[in-house]
Motif scaffolding. Structure first.
Motif, short mmCIF file in Angstrom:
data_model
loop_
_atom_site.label_atom_id
_atom_site.label_comp_id
_atom_site.label_asym_id
_atom_site.label_seq_id
_atom_site.Cartn_x
_atom_site.Cartn_y
_atom_site.Cartn_z
N SER A 1 78.54 44.05 17.28
CA SER A 1 78.69 43.14 18.42
C SER A 1 77.86 43.59 19.61
O SER A 1 77.40 42.75 20.38
CB SER A 1 80.17 42.93 18.78
OG SER A 1 80.70 44.04 19.42
N GLY A 2 77.63 44.89 19.75
CA GLY A 2 76.73 45.35 20.80
C GLY A 2 75.32 44.83 20.60
O GLY A 2 74.68 44.35 21.54
N LEU A 3 74.86 44.87 19.37
CA LEU A 3 73.51 44.38 19.07
C LEU A 3 73.42 42.87 19.27
O LEU A 3 72.45 42.35 19.80
CB LEU A 3 73.11 44.75 17.64
CG LEU A 3 72.82 46.22 17.41
CD1 LEU A 3 72.56 46.49 15.93
CD2 LEU A 3 71.61 46.66 18.22
N LEU A 4 74.51 42.20 18.86
CA LEU A 4 74.55 40.74 19.00
C LEU A 4 74.45 40.36 20.48
O LEU A 4 73.70 39.45 20.86
CB LEU A 4 75.86 40.21 18.42
CG LEU A 4 75.88 38.74 18.02
CD1 LEU A 4 74.89 38.50 16.89
CD2 LEU A 4 77.27 38.32 17.60
N ALA A 5 75.19 41.10 21.31
CA ALA A 5 75.17 40.82 22.75
C ALA A 5 73.77 41.06 23.30
O ALA A 5 73.25 40.24 24.08
CB ALA A 5 76.18 41.71 23.47
N THR A 6 73.13 42.16 22.88
CA THR A 6 71.76 42.44 23.34
C THR A 6 70.83 41.30 22.95
O THR A 6 70.02 40.84 23.75
CB THR A 6 71.25 43.74 22.70
OG1 THR A 6 72.29 44.71 22.76
CG2 THR A 6 70.05 44.26 23.43
N PHE A 7 70.99 40.84 21.72
CA PHE A 7 70.16 39.73 21.25
C PHE A 7 70.37 38.49 22.11
O PHE A 7 69.42 37.83 22.53
CB PHE A 7 70.51 39.43 19.78
CG PHE A 7 69.99 38.12 19.29
CD1 PHE A 7 68.64 37.97 18.98
CD2 PHE A 7 70.83 37.04 19.17
CE1 PHE A 7 68.16 36.75 18.54
CE2 PHE A 7 70.35 35.82 18.73
CZ PHE A 7 69.02 35.67 18.41
N PHE A 8 71.64 38.18 22.43
CA PHE A 8 71.95 37.01 23.26
C PHE A 8 71.28 37.15 24.63
O PHE A 8 70.65 36.22 25.12
CB PHE A 8 73.46 36.87 23.46
CG PHE A 8 74.11 36.00 22.44
CD1 PHE A 8 73.71 34.68 22.30
CD2 PHE A 8 75.12 36.48 21.64
CE1 PHE A 8 74.31 33.86 21.35
CE2 PHE A 8 75.73 35.67 20.69
CZ PHE A 8 75.32 34.36 20.56
N ILE A 9 71.45 38.33 25.23
CA ILE A 9 70.90 38.54 26.57
C ILE A 9 69.40 38.33 26.57
O ILE A 9 68.84 37.59 27.38
CB ILE A 9 71.24 39.96 27.07
CG1 ILE A 9 72.74 40.12 27.24
CG2 ILE A 9 70.52 40.25 28.38
CD1 ILE A 9 73.18 41.55 27.44
N ILE A 10 68.74 38.95 25.58
CA ILE A 10 67.28 38.86 25.53
C ILE A 10 66.84 37.43 25.30
O ILE A 10 65.91 36.94 25.94
CB ILE A 10 66.73 39.81 24.44
CG1 ILE A 10 66.95 41.26 24.87
CG2 ILE A 10 65.25 39.55 24.21
CD1 ILE A 10 66.61 42.27 23.83
#
Lengths: 373, 307
Positions: B76-85
Motif C-alpha cells: 500500500s505504500g508503493l500504491l500510494a506513491t504511485f497515486f501521488i506521482i
C-alpha cells in the motif's frame, strides 16, 4: 433530533468548516502544513490541560490554536536559515512536538483522561452523547455548537478578508506593495487553520482533518479557475462527502471519519479522471487530438515541399511516407484516411498528391506557423 | 551507573536497542538520499499510507506475522506513491496537495478497515494498533533478523549503485545524458526508501517514521559537503539516537520508545544546525561579526546599515 441526523449535521459542518480555509492552503502550496498543525495541536491541548486541569476548558482550544501558529513559526524559522529545505523543516518540527506531547501524555497518563487514540483518530459516533444543556434544557449535541461556531468564524473571516486573502495568495508582492502585510494575512490564515483543526479533531480525529482540509479544495481546483467558485464548490463537495461518508459507514458499520475520508478520496479520483478540460480522460483525448492535428500539418507540408520535384515519387509514395516521417503503419493510415476525407489529398498511382484544397491548407498552416505576427 | 550496566545485560533491552539502532542506521542512509532529492515528506506520506496495507494483509491472510503485515504495508505504500506521482504528472495538482490528500485518504481507509476487523468475531486483531504509534518493546528476535536482512540488501544496493545514485541525486539531467536510465534509478531509489520506511514502522509507528528518515540526514548535512561523509554521519546519528532513545525509555518509567528516539534525534538536529562549523548558525553569526570588524579596520564606514 435523532442521533443519526445529528451526526450527519456535525459531519457536514466539520467538512465545510475544514474545506474553506483548505482552499487557501492548497492554493498557497501549504497543504502539508495542515498535516503538521493537526499533529502538533495535541501538544497544545496537553499543555493547556496542565495549566487548567480541565479537559472542557476553552483555554485548551486557545492553547492548541496557539501551538498551531507556533508550529508554523518554528517551521518557517528553521527553513529561513536555509540550512535545510522547507519540507524537511516541516518533517522535523512536527514529529518533535508530537513526540513531546506523547511523552507528556504517557508520563502523566494516570491523571489525564486524554488518550492519543481519541485525539488522532476521533470518533464521530460518540458525538451525540455529549449534550449541550442550557438551563436544564437539552438543546442538541455539544459538537454541533462547537463546530457551528467554527464554521461561522471561518465564513466571517473569509468573507471579510476575501480581498486580502486573494491578493496575498496569488501575488504576495502586489499585496505588499498595496500595503496589506502578507505576513499578517499568512499568520491570520494559519490561526484559522489551527482553530479549525482544534475544533474538528474531536469529531474526526486530527489526521483525517487533513483529508477534509485538502480533499474538497483539490477536487474543486480541477473543476474551476475562479476563487469564489472554488470556495463554494469545496464547501459543497465537503458536505456531500460528509453525508455520503456517514451513509457508507452506517451501511458497513465502520469508522465514520475514516469512511468520510475514503469517500473524499473516491470523489477526487472520479473528478480527476472525468473532469471536463482538466480530467485525465479529456487531457488524454486532447493530447491525442493535438498529435493528430500536428501529424496532418506535418504531412501536408511534406507533400507540398516535394510537390512537382524529381524525388516526389520516392518521397510521397504511400509506403514511403511512414519511413520519412517515422510513423508507424496504423498511424500513417489513420492520418492519410483523415486527410482524404477532408479532401486535402488524393491517391494517384501509389503516390499521395495534394488537392487544391490541400495545397491551400498547407500554405495557410505555413503562414500561421512561420509568418511574423 | 550500576543500573545502566545491568540494563546493558538485559536481553529485552539488547533486542530492542539493536532493532532501534538498525532502524536508525538504515533510515539514516536512505534518508540522506530522500532529503537531498527534496522528497523528505514522501516518508510521511508513505508511512501513513501503509496502514490499510497492514490491516488488509491481516484480513486476507488472517495472520499476524510481522513479515506478512509489512508486506501489506509495502504494497500500500508503493500504491500510494504511485497515486501521488500520477496525480502530479497528469493534473495541475501540486505535489504537496497530492501527498496530503493521498496520505490522509489512505489513513482513513486504514481506519475503516481497522474498525471492520474489530467487528469480525473471534478475530484476534489486537496488536494491529501498534503500527500507528509503534511499539519498540514488541520487537522480537525474528523481527530484528528481518530488519537486518532488509538492511543488508539495501546497503549492498547502495554500495553497488553508489556512483549512479550520487550522479542521479545531484544532477539527473547529466545522468540521463550519460546514458543512465533516470526513470529506472528513480524507481529503484524510491522503492528502497519505501522499504526503509516500512521496516521502521513497527518500532516508531506511522506518524513518527518521517522524522527518522529526515532528521539524521538533515543533521549530517550540516557537518559536511561530501555525500559519503553525510551518509556515514547520518547512519551514525540514526543508530546512536536509536540506542540512546531505547536506553532512556528503559531507565525512565512510562517513557515510550518511539517518541524518545525522535526527541533524541531532534536534539542532534538542533545542535548541528546551531554549532556545525562552516554552515551552523553560530558560525555564521561569528563570521558576519568578523567581516564587519575587518571592514571597519580597513577604513569602511562605521555605520553600515545592516541588510
Amino acid at each position: 433530533m435523532s442521533p443519526q441526523l445529528e451526526i450527519q449535521l456535525i459531519a457536514v459542518i466539520v467538512a465545510v468548516a475544514c474545506a474553506l480555509p483548505g482552499v487557501f492552503l492548497v492554493l498557497r502550496r501549504m497543504s502539508m502544513m495542515s498535516d503538521s498543525i493537526t499533529h502538533t495541536i495535541l501538544l497544545g491541548i496537553v499543555l493547556g490541560f496542565f495549566v487548567t486541569h480541565d479537559l472542557s476548558s476553552p483555554l485548551l482550544i486557545v492553547g492548541a490554536a496557539l501551538m498551531g501558529v507556533v508550529t508554523v513559526w518554528l517551521t518557517e524559522m528553521l527553513s529561513r536559515t536555509r540550512l535545510l529545505a522547507e519540507d524537511a523543516a516541516i518533517g522535523i518540527v512536527f514529529p518533535l512536538l508530537f513526540s513531546i506531547a506523547i511523552i507528556l501524555i504517557s508520563r502523566f497518563a494516570g491523571s489525564i483522561h486524554l488518550d492519543t487514540d481519541s485525539v488522532l483518530l476521533g470518533e464521530l459516533a460518540f458525538a451525540p452523547f455529549d449534550r449541550m444543556v442550557i438551563g436544564g434544557v437539552d438543546i442538541g449535541a455539544k459538537s454541533i455548537y462547537i463546530t457551528g461556531v467554527l464554521l461561522l468564524i471561518n465564513l466571517t473571516a473569509i468573507i471579510i478578508f476575501f480581498k486580502e486573502l486573494k491578493v496575498a495568495t496569488f501575488d504576495p508582492m502586489l499585496a505588499a506593495v498595496l500595503g496589506f502585510t502578507p505576513a499578517l494575512v499568512h499568520y491570520g490564515l494559519m490561526t484559522l487553520v489551527s482553530l479549525t483543526a482544534v475544533g474538528a479533531f474531536q469529531a474526526v480525529g486530527s489526521i483525517l482533518v487533513v483529508a477534509f482540509m485538502v480533499g474538497p479544495p483539490v477536487t474543486a481546483y480541477l473543476l474551476t479557475d475562479d476563487l469564489k467558485q472554488m470556495l463554494l464548490l469545496s464547501g459543497l463537495l465537503g458536505a456531500v462527502n460528509g453525508i455520503l461518508g456517514y451513509q457508507t459507514a452506517a451501511l458497513l458499520d465502520v469508522s465514520i471519519a475514516g469512511s468520510m475520508a475514503v469517500v473524499t478520496g473516491i470523489v477526487f479520483l472520479l473528478v480527476f479522471i472525468f473532469a471536463p478540460h482538466r480530467g485525465l480522460v479529456s487531457s488524454l483525448l486532447r493530447k491525442r487530438n493535438q498529435r493528430i492535428q500536428f501529424a496532418k500539418i506535418n504531412l501536408l507540408l511534406h507533400l507540398h515541399n516535394h510537390e512537382g520535384t524529381d524525388e516526389e515519387a520516392s518521397e510521397s509514395g504511400i509506403n514511403d511516407i511512414q519511413t520519412h516521417l517515422r510513423w508507424d503503419t496504423v498511424f500513417t493510415k489513420n492520418i492519410l484516411e483523415r486527410l482524404r476525407e477532408e479532401n486535402c489529398i488524393r491517391f494517384d498511382d501509389g503516390v499521395v498528391k495534394l488537392t487544391d484544397q490541400g495545397r491551400k491548407t498547407s500554405v495557410d498552416n505555413y503562414k500561421i506557423f512561420f509568418s511574423e505576427f | 551507573m550500576t543500573t545502566f550496566i545491568a540494563l546493558l545485560r538485559d536481553y529485552t533491552f539488547q533486542t530492542v536497542a539493536l532493532g532501534s539502532a538498525l532502524l536508525g542506521l538504515i533510515s539514516g542512509v536512505m534518508g540522506s538520499f530522500a532529503v537531498l532529492r527534496k522528497q523528505s515528506l514522501l516518508g510521511d506520506g508513505v508511512s501513513h499510507s501503509a496502514l490499510p496495507g497492514v490491516v488488509m494483509a491481516f484480513i486476507l491472510l488472517g495472520n499476524k506475522n510481522t513479515e506478512i503485515l509489512l508486506l501489506g504495508a509495502l504494497v500500500s505504500g508503493l500504491l500510494a506513491t504511485f497515486f501521488i506521482i500520477s496525480i502530479v504528472r497528469n493534473s495541475r495538482v501540486k505535489f504537496d496537495s497530492a501527498l496530503a490528500l493521498v496520505m490522509s485518504v489512505f489513513f482513513g481507509l486504514g481506519l475503516v478497515l481497522l474498525t471492520y476487523v474489530q467487528k469480525i468475531p473471534n478475530s484476534n486483531q489486537a496488536g494491529l494498533n501498534r503500527f500507528i504509534f509503534g511499539q519498540a518493546a514488541t520487537l522480537l528476535k525474528r523481527d530484528i533478523m528481518l530488519m537486518a536482512i532488509c538492511g543488508s540488501v539495501l546497503l549492498a544496493l547502495i554500495l553497488l549503485f553508489w556512483k549512479e545514485f550520487k550522479l542521479f541525486t545531484f544532477d539527473s539531467d547529466f545522468a540521463q545524458s550519460l546514458g543512465f536510465s533516470t526513470k529506472k534509478l528513480n524507481l529503484m531509489l524510491s522503492f528502497m526508501i519505501v522499504v526503509a520506511i516500512i521496516i521502521g514502522l513497527q518500532t516508531v509507528g506511522v506518524i513518527l517514521m518521517s522524522a527518522m528518515l529526515i532528521s539524521p540526514a538533515v543533521a549530517a548535512r550540516q557537518w559536511t559537503n561530501k555525500l559519503w561523509v553525510m551518509v556515514l554521519l547520518s547512519s551514525i546519528f540514526g543508530a546512536a539516537s536509536g540506542v540512546v532513545g531505547t536506553a532512556a525509555s528503559s531507565m525512565v518509567s512510562k517513557l515510550p520508545t518511539g517518541p524518545a528516539i525522535v526527541v533524541c534525534i531532534s536534539t542532534i538536529v538542533m545542535v548541528s544546525v546551531l554549532f556545525a562549523p562552516g554552515r551552523g548558525i553560530l558560525h555564521r553569526l561569528y563570521r558576519r561579526k568578523r567581516n564587519k570588524l575587518l571592514f571597519k579596520m580597513e577604513g569602511g564606514a562605521p555605520n553600515v546599515p545592516s541588510a
